[in-house]
Motif scaffolding. Structure first.
Motif, PDB file in Angstrom:
ATOM      1  N   CYS A 292       0.833  -1.207   0.000  1.00  0.00           N
ATOM      2  CA  CYS A 292       0.000   0.000   0.000  1.00  0.00           C
ATOM      3  C   CYS A 292       0.871   1.262   0.000  1.00  0.00           C
ATOM      4  CB  CYS A 292      -0.926   0.026   1.212  1.00  0.00           C
ATOM      5  SG  CYS A 292      -2.290  -1.138   1.162  1.00  0.00           S
TER       6      CYS A 292
ATOM      7  N   PHE B  18      -6.602   0.532  -7.203  1.00  0.00           N
ATOM      8  CA  PHE B  18      -6.087   0.165  -5.880  1.00  0.00           C
ATOM      9  C   PHE B  18      -5.895   1.386  -4.971  1.00  0.00           C
ATOM     10  CE2 PHE B  18      -2.403  -1.309  -3.163  1.00  0.00           C
ATOM     11  CZ  PHE B  18      -3.121  -2.232  -2.436  1.00  0.00           C
TER      12      PHE B  18
ATOM     13  N   GLU C  51      -7.882   3.812  -3.684  1.00  0.00           N
ATOM     14  CA  GLU C  51      -8.780   4.020  -2.537  1.00  0.00           C
ATOM     15  C   GLU C  51      -8.467   3.040  -1.410  1.00  0.00           C
ATOM     16  OE1 GLU C  51     -13.440   4.900  -1.595  1.00  0.00           O
ATOM     17  OE2 GLU C  51     -12.998   3.599  -3.296  1.00  0.00           O
ATOM     18  N   TYR C  52      -8.276   1.777  -1.760  1.00  0.00           N
ATOM     19  CA  TYR C  52      -7.952   0.797  -0.724  1.00  0.00           C
ATOM     20  C   TYR C  52      -6.643   1.155  -0.032  1.00  0.00           C
ATOM     21  CZ  TYR C  52      -6.944  -3.331   1.881  1.00  0.00           C
ATOM     22  OH  TYR C  52      -6.648  -4.161   2.923  1.00  0.00           O
TER      23      TYR C  52
ATOM     24  N   ASN D 164      -6.615   2.194   3.903  1.00  0.00           N
ATOM     25  CA  ASN D 164      -6.402   1.015   4.736  1.00  0.00           C
ATOM     26  C   ASN D 164      -4.970   0.709   5.141  1.00  0.00           C
ATOM     27  OD1 ASN D 164      -9.161  -0.262   4.983  1.00  0.00           O
ATOM     28  ND2 ASN D 164      -9.026   0.094   2.793  1.00  0.00           N
ATOM     29  N   TRP D 165      -3.975   1.405   4.589  1.00  0.00           N
ATOM     30  CA  TRP D 165      -2.595   1.062   4.947  1.00  0.00           C
ATOM     31  C   TRP D 165      -2.381   1.162   6.446  1.00  0.00           C
ATOM     32  CZ3 TRP D 165       0.772   4.216   7.475  1.00  0.00           C
ATOM     33  CH2 TRP D 165       0.468   5.577   7.511  1.00  0.00           C
TER      34      TRP D 165
ATOM     35  N   HIS E  44      -3.345  -1.938   8.485  1.00  0.00           N
ATOM     36  CA  HIS E  44      -2.378  -3.037   8.395  1.00  0.00           C
ATOM     37  C   HIS E  44      -1.148  -2.754   9.259  1.00  0.00           C
ATOM     38  CE1 HIS E  44      -4.710  -5.129   5.422  1.00  0.00           C
ATOM     39  NE2 HIS E  44      -4.815  -3.999   4.729  1.00  0.00           N
TER      40      HIS E  44
END
Length: 71
Positions: free
Chosen positions: A15, A44, A46-47, A51-52, A55
């Protein structure tokens, strides 16, 4: 996570690496239409952008810090 013990680390690393692509060097999106255009062209994005941190938060050690500093 038994089968993939480094999954959170690897996903966070991917990410962060993705968000460093030159196409994003212009900075943040100033408007919702600009955001929508960016995510429609970069599937990829938006994710990775949203979200990084999740994780990284789930990591038990700080080895991702060395990767971030090396970017």
């Amino acid at each position: 996570m038994r089968h993939f013990p480094d999954a959170e680390y690897e996903i966070a690393r991917v990410c962060l690496k993705y968000l460093r692509f030159k196409r994003f060097a212009g900075g943040h999106c100033a408007s919702e239409p600009e955001w929508n255009a960016r995510i429609s062209k970069n599937i990829f994005f938006e994710y990775a952008a949203l979200n990084w941190g999740h994780h990284v938060f789930d990591l038990k050690e700080n080895r991702i810090l060395n990767d971030v500093l090396a970017l």
